[in-house]
Design a protein around this motif. Structure first.
Motif, mmCIF file in Angstrom:
data_model
loop_
_atom_site.group_PDB
_atom_site.id
_atom_site.type_symbol
_atom_site.label_atom_id
_atom_site.label_comp_id
_atom_site.label_asym_id
_atom_site.label_seq_id
_atom_site.Cartn_x
_atom_site.Cartn_y
_atom_site.Cartn_z
ATOM 1 N N THR A 25 0.823 -1.207 0.000
ATOM 2 C CA THR A 25 0.000 0.000 0.000
ATOM 3 C C THR A 25 0.859 1.261 0.000
ATOM 4 O OG1 THR A 25 -1.751 -1.171 1.187
ATOM 5 C CG2 THR A 25 -1.838 1.224 1.212
ATOM 6 N N LEU A 26 1.929 1.267 0.804
ATOM 7 C CA LEU A 26 2.777 2.458 0.884
ATOM 8 C C LEU A 26 3.414 2.772 -0.471
ATOM 9 C CD1 LEU A 26 4.461 1.802 4.351
ATOM 10 C CD2 LEU A 26 2.564 3.354 3.848
ATOM 11 N N GLN A 27 3.788 1.739 -1.227
ATOM 12 C CA GLN A 27 4.356 1.966 -2.559
ATOM 13 C C GLN A 27 3.288 2.456 -3.540
ATOM 14 O OE1 GLN A 27 6.517 -1.493 -4.018
ATOM 15 N NE2 GLN A 27 7.182 -2.027 -1.948
ATOM 16 N N ILE A 28 2.134 1.797 -3.517
ATOM 17 C CA ILE A 28 1.067 2.118 -4.472
ATOM 18 C C ILE A 28 0.530 3.524 -4.234
ATOM 19 C CG2 ILE A 28 -1.265 1.493 -5.201
ATOM 20 C CD1 ILE A 28 0.931 -0.410 -6.218
ATOM 21 N N LEU A 29 0.389 3.910 -2.968
ATOM 22 C CA LEU A 29 -0.084 5.259 -2.666
ATOM 23 C C LEU A 29 0.873 6.311 -3.218
ATOM 24 C CD1 LEU A 29 -1.408 4.929 1.012
ATOM 25 C CD2 LEU A 29 -2.764 5.279 -1.064
ATOM 26 N N ALA A 30 2.164 6.066 -3.087
ATOM 27 C CA ALA A 30 3.139 7.017 -3.620
ATOM 28 C C ALA A 30 3.028 7.120 -5.139
ATOM 29 C CB ALA A 30 4.551 6.600 -3.209
ATOM 30 N N ALA A 31 2.699 6.006 -5.786
ATOM 31 C CA ALA A 31 2.644 5.975 -7.249
ATOM 32 C C ALA A 31 1.519 6.823 -7.829
ATOM 33 C CB ALA A 31 2.517 4.534 -7.733
ATOM 34 N N VAL A 32 0.535 7.231 -7.025
ATOM 35 C CA VAL A 32 -0.533 8.087 -7.558
ATOM 36 C C VAL A 32 0.027 9.438 -7.989
ATOM 37 C CG1 VAL A 32 -2.220 6.951 -6.050
ATOM 38 C CG2 VAL A 32 -1.264 9.165 -5.363
ATOM 39 N N LEU A 33 1.220 9.800 -7.478
ATOM 40 C CA LEU A 33 1.849 11.068 -7.851
ATOM 41 C C LEU A 33 2.432 11.034 -9.264
ATOM 42 C CD1 LEU A 33 3.697 11.764 -4.478
ATOM 43 C CD2 LEU A 33 1.815 13.127 -5.419
ATOM 44 N N LEU A 34 2.459 9.879 -9.899
ATOM 45 C CA LEU A 34 3.052 9.755 -11.228
ATOM 46 C C LEU A 34 2.151 10.281 -12.333
ATOM 47 C CD1 LEU A 34 4.583 6.149 -10.911
ATOM 48 C CD2 LEU A 34 5.872 8.288 -11.124
ATOM 49 N N THR A 35 0.881 10.532 -12.041
ATOM 50 C CA THR A 35 -0.059 10.951 -13.073
ATOM 51 C C THR A 35 -0.983 12.041 -12.552
ATOM 52 O OG1 THR A 35 -1.870 10.196 -14.508
ATOM 53 C CG2 THR A 35 -1.649 9.092 -12.377
ATOM 54 N N ARG A 97 8.440 5.987 7.948
ATOM 55 C CA ARG A 97 9.455 5.552 6.992
ATOM 56 C C ARG A 97 8.883 5.489 5.569
ATOM 57 N NH1 ARG A 97 14.392 3.901 6.413
ATOM 58 N NH2 ARG A 97 14.882 2.493 4.691
ATOM 59 N N GLY A 98 7.614 5.175 5.452
ATOM 60 C CA GLY A 98 7.008 5.076 4.135
ATOM 61 C C GLY A 98 7.035 6.374 3.343
ATOM 62 N N SER A 99 7.289 7.506 4.021
ATOM 63 C CA SER A 99 7.339 8.786 3.310
ATOM 64 C C SER A 99 8.489 8.844 2.320
ATOM 65 C CB SER A 99 7.458 9.940 4.309
ATOM 66 O OG SER A 99 8.687 9.867 5.020
ATOM 67 N N VAL A 100 9.503 7.992 2.499
ATOM 68 C CA VAL A 100 10.618 7.975 1.552
ATOM 69 C C VAL A 100 10.141 7.567 0.163
ATOM 70 C CG1 VAL A 100 11.303 5.557 1.940
ATOM 71 C CG2 VAL A 100 13.019 7.244 1.287
ATOM 72 N N MET A 101 8.982 6.867 0.081
ATOM 73 C CA MET A 101 8.480 6.417 -1.208
ATOM 74 C C MET A 101 7.972 7.565 -2.075
ATOM 75 S SD MET A 101 9.198 3.320 -0.921
ATOM 76 C CE MET A 101 8.751 3.136 -2.624
ATOM 77 N N LEU A 102 7.799 8.737 -1.486
ATOM 78 C CA LEU A 102 7.357 9.889 -2.274
ATOM 79 C C LEU A 102 8.467 10.426 -3.170
ATOM 80 C CD1 LEU A 102 5.408 11.849 0.516
ATOM 81 C CD2 LEU A 102 4.468 10.274 -1.185
ATOM 82 N N ALA A 103 9.714 10.108 -2.836
ATOM 83 C CA ALA A 103 10.844 10.697 -3.555
ATOM 84 C C ALA A 103 10.873 10.282 -5.019
ATOM 85 C CB ALA A 103 12.151 10.324 -2.860
ATOM 86 N N GLY A 104 10.693 8.986 -5.306
ATOM 87 C CA GLY A 104 10.777 8.515 -6.686
ATOM 88 C C GLY A 104 9.781 9.173 -7.620
ATOM 89 N N PHE A 114 12.407 15.964 -1.646
ATOM 90 C CA PHE A 114 13.032 16.186 -0.347
ATOM 91 C C PHE A 114 12.640 15.024 0.558
ATOM 92 C CE2 PHE A 114 12.615 20.284 -2.286
ATOM 93 C CZ PHE A 114 13.752 20.976 -1.921
ATOM 94 N N VAL A 115 13.642 14.423 1.179
ATOM 95 C CA VAL A 115 13.386 13.255 2.019
ATOM 96 C C VAL A 115 13.944 13.511 3.413
ATOM 97 C CG1 VAL A 115 13.685 10.768 2.272
ATOM 98 C CG2 VAL A 115 13.643 11.792 -0.019
ATOM 99 N N PRO A 116 13.093 13.621 4.429
ATOM 100 C CA PRO A 116 13.602 13.737 5.801
ATOM 101 C C PRO A 116 14.215 12.414 6.250
ATOM 102 C CG PRO A 116 11.300 14.410 5.646
ATOM 103 C CD PRO A 116 11.644 13.706 4.383
ATOM 104 N N LYS A 117 15.011 12.470 7.301
ATOM 105 C CA LYS A 117 15.488 11.224 7.887
ATOM 106 C C LYS A 117 14.259 10.415 8.289
ATOM 107 C CE LYS A 117 19.963 12.728 9.669
ATOM 108 N NZ LYS A 117 20.822 12.896 10.876
ATOM 109 N N PRO A 118 14.157 9.175 7.813
ATOM 110 C CA PRO A 118 12.901 8.425 7.988
ATOM 111 C C PRO A 118 12.687 7.943 9.408
ATOM 112 C CG PRO A 118 14.549 7.063 6.929
ATOM 113 C CD PRO A 118 15.147 8.431 7.040
ATOM 114 N N GLY A 119 11.403 7.851 9.776
ATOM 115 C CA GLY A 119 11.028 7.282 11.063
ATOM 116 C C GLY A 119 10.707 5.814 10.895
ATOM 117 N N GLY A 120 9.793 5.305 11.765
ATOM 118 C CA GLY A 120 9.396 3.899 11.678
ATOM 119 C C GLY A 120 9.963 3.078 12.811
#
Length: 434
Positions: A25-35, A97-104, A114-120
């Motif tokens: 889910t964390l990957q797929i949610l980030a992918a909505v930014l591609l379009t 930590r899943g916020s790092v997936m927004l970078a790609g 911009f990627v902050p130091k990840p949590g998790g």
């Protein structure tokens, strides 16, 4: 802060359905930014980590429509890229930590991230080198901002060949999303090939992407100018499936796990069978049989069984905590070898306090002497250090004699949807208290 009060020793029965997979889910949610077009995603789990990422997408300007409890429509046609530099983004994304997936996807579409130091979880070092080096090979410039950001910018992303230093799932996913909108062809060797990454690649292809080699460790991505909208359904969470198999064995229960996505479980069922757990499949369901005793297998030469984590199709590290706790009540001995994270086995002190016979050999290895139910675990007060250890401790508490208190259950809520209510439906005596 809430905690669980658990009265152990009850046999459970009934059916339970695994939630949508958190890591996918964390990957797929980030992918909505591609379009800029609408993307509909279903089977989204209602858990803290996922809800935090959805909140971040909304703050970035993504339009979000909730159709029902597990289905959303996202449209990223008016993204506020400048929000990435705000204190609010820094504060919120640093907890997840899943916020790092927004970078790609941000780098691929807007050439800026911009990627902050990840949590998790606090399970050891979780470096971002694979992500950053991959972005650099695509043409991005990397710098470390004094405010705590990893800053990435590019005039243009260009396809290239890269050999990853480790088959990082999130690293591969991030690079794939950036490369999908780069010019030219990107070849990623030693890529991760987990089912959740296969799902991401298949989704991008339905959006108009051109990715081949899906399911292998050699991915070829032909960049395209734009991607379209699509619909996507999240797979069942394989970690929940394994957790419920272990729960049934520990509590001497017969439980049916429905809609498991069996074809995507890989070697997971076999590893639980090696612990002596008896179960069978009907369609896409797994039925775990009630057993008084289950016996750990040994190697063919009589050696003590070792279960260790490996990149897919090897055994997932997220289930080693469950394997360890289930082995404490088996008959026989087991060596658990957690290769990836040096702090993930540090919850074993709680199990030892409960009466388990475990020797923590070093940060990566634990030897378990199964008690064969001759000595039941006893309830204690303990704290959950991370998502997977938290559920392992919950399973231990449900099988133990007496009352257990599990503190810091926000960690469990980060990855398991309504876990107390779902277990209550099986007959577990578990209460959420303040």
């Amino acid at each position: 802060m809430s905690q669980f009060q658990v009265i152990g020793g009850n046999k459970l029965s009934g059916s339970i359905t695994p939630q949508g997979a958190k890591n996918e889910t964390l990957q797929i949610l980030a992918a909505v930014l591609l379009t800029k077009e609408k993307v509909t995603i279903s089977n989204i789990p209602d858990i803290l980590d996922v809800n935090m990422l959805i909140e971040l997408l909304g703050l970035l300007g993504v339009k979000i429509e909730k159709l029902n409890t597990d289905t959303y429509i996202f449209q990223a046609d008016d993204v506020n890229v400048d929000f990435l530099t705000s204190d609010e983004f820094h504060a919120k994304s640093g907890k997840l930590r899943g916020s790092v997936m927004l970078a790609g996807p941000m780098l691929g579409r807007y050439k800026r991230a911009f990627v902050p130091k990840p949590g998790g979880d606090k399970i050891g070092r979780r470096r971002l080198d694979t992500h950053i080096i991959g972005f650099q090979k695509l043409g991005a410039n990397f710098s470390y901002n004094e405010n705590g950001y990893y800053q990435l910018e590019a005039d243009e992303l260009k396809g290239t060949y890269m050999l990853l230093d480790e088959p990082s799932v999130t690293g591969t996913a991030n690079i794939v999303m950036a490369a999908a909108l780069a010019s030219g062809t990107t070849t990623i060797y030693n890529a991760a090939c987990e089912p959740y990454l296969q799902q991401l690649c298949s989704m991008i292809n339905r959006m108009g992407g051109k990715i081949s080699g899906i399911g292998s460790n050699l991915l070829v991505i032909e960049g395209v100018e734009t991607l379209a909208g699509t619909e996507h359904r999240i797979l069942p969470d394989m970690i929940e499936v394994g957790s419920f198999i272990g729960l049934a064995a520990m509590t001497q229960s017969s439980i049916t796990i429905e809609n498991c996505g069996i074809q995507h479980l890989g070697i997971i069922p076999e590893k639980f069978r090696q612990l002596g757990i008896d179960f069978y499949t009907e369609g896409d369901n797994i039925i775990v049989c009630e057993q008084d005793v289950y016996e750990i297998q040994s190697f063919m030469d009589g050696g003590v069984l070792t279960i260790y984590d490996n990149p897919w199709p090897g055994f997932t590290p997220d289930l080693l905590s469950i394997i360890l706790v289930v082995a404490t009540q088996a008959k026989g001995s087991l060596l658990v070898h957690q290769k990836m994270f040096e702090s993930r086995l540090f919850f074993t002190d709680k199990l030892i306090d409960m009466g388990a016979q475990i020797i923590l050999c070093d940060p990566h290895r634990a030897a378990v002497v199964g008690l064969g139910r001759q000595h039941r675990l006893k309830g204690i007060t303990m704290s959950s250090p991370d998502i997977r250890a938290g559920v392992a401790l919950l399973i231990a508490a449900l099988s133990a004699q007496g009352k257990s208190i599990i503190q810091n259950i926000d960690q469990i809520d980060r990855g398991y949807q309504y876990i107390d209510k779902r277990l209550q439906a099986l007959g577990a005596d578990i209460q959420r208290i303040s």
